[in-house]
Write an enzyme that holds these catalytic residues in place. Sequence first.
Site, short mmCIF file in Angstrom:
data_model
loop_
_atom_site.label_atom_id
_atom_site.label_comp_id
_atom_site.label_asym_id
_atom_site.label_seq_id
_atom_site.Cartn_x
_atom_site.Cartn_y
_atom_site.Cartn_z
N ASP A 13 0.36 -36.10 -12.61
CA ASP A 13 1.66 -35.52 -12.26
C ASP A 13 2.43 -36.34 -11.23
OD1 ASP A 13 0.90 -33.32 -13.90
OD2 ASP A 13 -0.20 -32.47 -12.20
N LYS A 16 4.90 -40.35 -13.74
CA LYS A 16 4.71 -41.58 -14.54
C LYS A 16 5.76 -41.70 -15.65
CE LYS A 16 0.40 -40.38 -15.51
NZ LYS A 16 0.10 -39.34 -14.53
N GLY A 40 1.22 -33.73 -19.43
CA GLY A 40 2.59 -33.26 -19.59
C GLY A 40 3.51 -34.25 -18.91
N HIS A 41 4.24 -35.04 -19.69
CA HIS A 41 5.08 -36.09 -19.13
C HIS A 41 6.56 -35.70 -19.27
CE1 HIS A 41 1.63 -39.19 -19.82
NE2 HIS A 41 1.43 -38.41 -18.79
N GLN A 225 -2.89 -38.37 -16.81
CA GLN A 225 -3.66 -37.95 -15.62
C GLN A 225 -3.62 -39.05 -14.55
OE1 GLN A 225 -5.61 -37.41 -18.85
NE2 GLN A 225 -4.40 -35.58 -18.98
P1 IMP Z 1 -9.07 -30.97 -18.72
O1 IMP Z 1 -8.50 -32.34 -18.77
O2 IMP Z 1 -8.25 -29.93 -19.43
O3 IMP Z 1 -10.52 -30.93 -19.10
O4 IMP Z 1 -9.04 -30.49 -17.16
C1 IMP Z 1 -9.83 -31.12 -16.16
C2 IMP Z 1 -9.06 -31.22 -14.85
O5 IMP Z 1 -8.02 -32.18 -14.97
C3 IMP Z 1 -8.39 -29.93 -14.39
O6 IMP Z 1 -8.43 -29.86 -12.98
C4 IMP Z 1 -6.95 -30.10 -14.84
O7 IMP Z 1 -6.06 -29.33 -14.08
C5 IMP Z 1 -6.77 -31.58 -14.63
N1 IMP Z 1 -5.75 -32.18 -15.50
C6 IMP Z 1 -5.85 -32.46 -16.81
N2 IMP Z 1 -4.73 -33.01 -17.27
C7 IMP Z 1 -3.90 -33.11 -16.22
C8 IMP Z 1 -2.59 -33.67 -16.07
O8 IMP Z 1 -1.96 -34.19 -16.99
N3 IMP Z 1 -2.07 -33.59 -14.82
C9 IMP Z 1 -2.75 -33.07 -13.77
N4 IMP Z 1 -3.97 -32.56 -13.87
C10 IMP Z 1 -4.55 -32.59 -15.09
#
Ligand code: IMP
Length: 424
Positions: A13, A16, A40-41, A225
């Site tokens: 977040d 990017k 989410g971009h 991420q």
């Molecule tokens: P997962 O990727 O859904 O397995 O989540 C694992 C961790 O990564 C959690 O803490 C999510 O909130 C975090 N996470 C996954 N995708 C994003 C992203 O695009 N932005 C911020 N945090 C993310």
Amino acid sequence: MPADLVIGAQWGDEGKAKIIDYLSKEIDLIVRYQGGANAGHTVVVQGKKYVFHLVPSGVIYPNTVCVIGNGVVLDTNYLIKECDELNKEGFDVYNKLLISDACHIILPFHGIIDSHREKNSGEGKKIGTTGKGIGICYADKMMRIGLRTGDLLDEETLKQKLEYFLKLKNEELIKLYNCEPVKLDAIYDNLIQFREKFKGKIVNTAYFLNKELNNGKRILLEGAQGVGLDIDFGTYPFVTSSNPTTGGALTGSGISHNYLQKIYGISKAYTTRVGEGPFPTEVYEAEAERIRELGHEYGSTTGRPRRCGWFDTEMIKHSVRICGINSLVITKIDVLSTYKSIKVGIGYELNGKKLDYMPSYGLERVKVIYEELPGWESDITGISDFNKLPEKCKSYIHFLNKQIGIPISIVSTGPDRNDTIFLD
Ligand code: IMP
């Protein structure tokens, strides 16, 4: 021609997409290399907001071809939904998108298992996943039982693989999670529909991308991420299940490291995190609320309020070290406009000893050493010329630059494309 890379230097977040959007102007191909619809971009163009989850955000430009690399875990229903929505907005996604034939496919039970595991995990063990089945799909990939996009190209292979896969997963669903088994026919039909929608677009993208680079095309690799969520170099186990770092960009796209040139590390002028896990510079209650409201810090995938804190130079230095970041981008600096003073974490102490790096464990116990800098207390939203920034804001940027030791090339002062300062 070179391939450039955009990586989140914090916990995702970082903004990017806006930087990718800017860089895409001069790019031929944009590649997503890891993660899935958990990302989410958000891009704002002339006041209109677009949020991308699986489709590379560079799709907005007419000149770009977008590629979903082999490192991505693909929710086929989600991709169709996203493409249909973008199509309605006038973007010719179906003709601009190529999908690796080695992407692992997220099936409906991945999300079910993900949610059950989260729900059943004890106090302190929850990861706070997005519930999209990301980790479960990557686990099946590592177990060597997963289904790949290439498997869709031959109906007999698809049926056989799906039969074996569902036999294993249904056992898991029934015995471990007390869930209904899933039925092969519905999943099979759904996958065939997906294949028909993307006819001719499921290809060997690793071969294609290296060939295009060799032919002089420019590629931008789009990380999802951030380094703090990397399965190896993030705050394990509170991470995602892929490698957003440079290593992941190479294995998730198949592009040779010889082509890599600019590696942009993106960081907010402060720090946020969604989900659980250590966050050394975190602030709480009213202090967190202030940053959250000023920065609209709510997740674009799940809508969850983001945890907020100060800039953490030790974390950014970790990201620079692991990823070879050679150009730093600072986003959302306008959010700090009203502050009288701004804290910056400049180091960690653990058990009374100063650390020279971000530790792999014990991060929840580090004591942060802070420096407090004067705020500029005037609205800088939309300023696009460095010289027009208040002196104290320039000093803040110089301070971060000096602490981290690599050039800051871009500073973002607002959500719109034009709210950007270039320092290169
Ligand atoms: P997962 O990727 O859904 O397995 O989540 C694992 C961790 O990564 C959690 O803490 C999510 O909130 C975090 N996470 C996954 N995708 C994003 C992203 O695009 N932005 C911020 N945090 C993310």
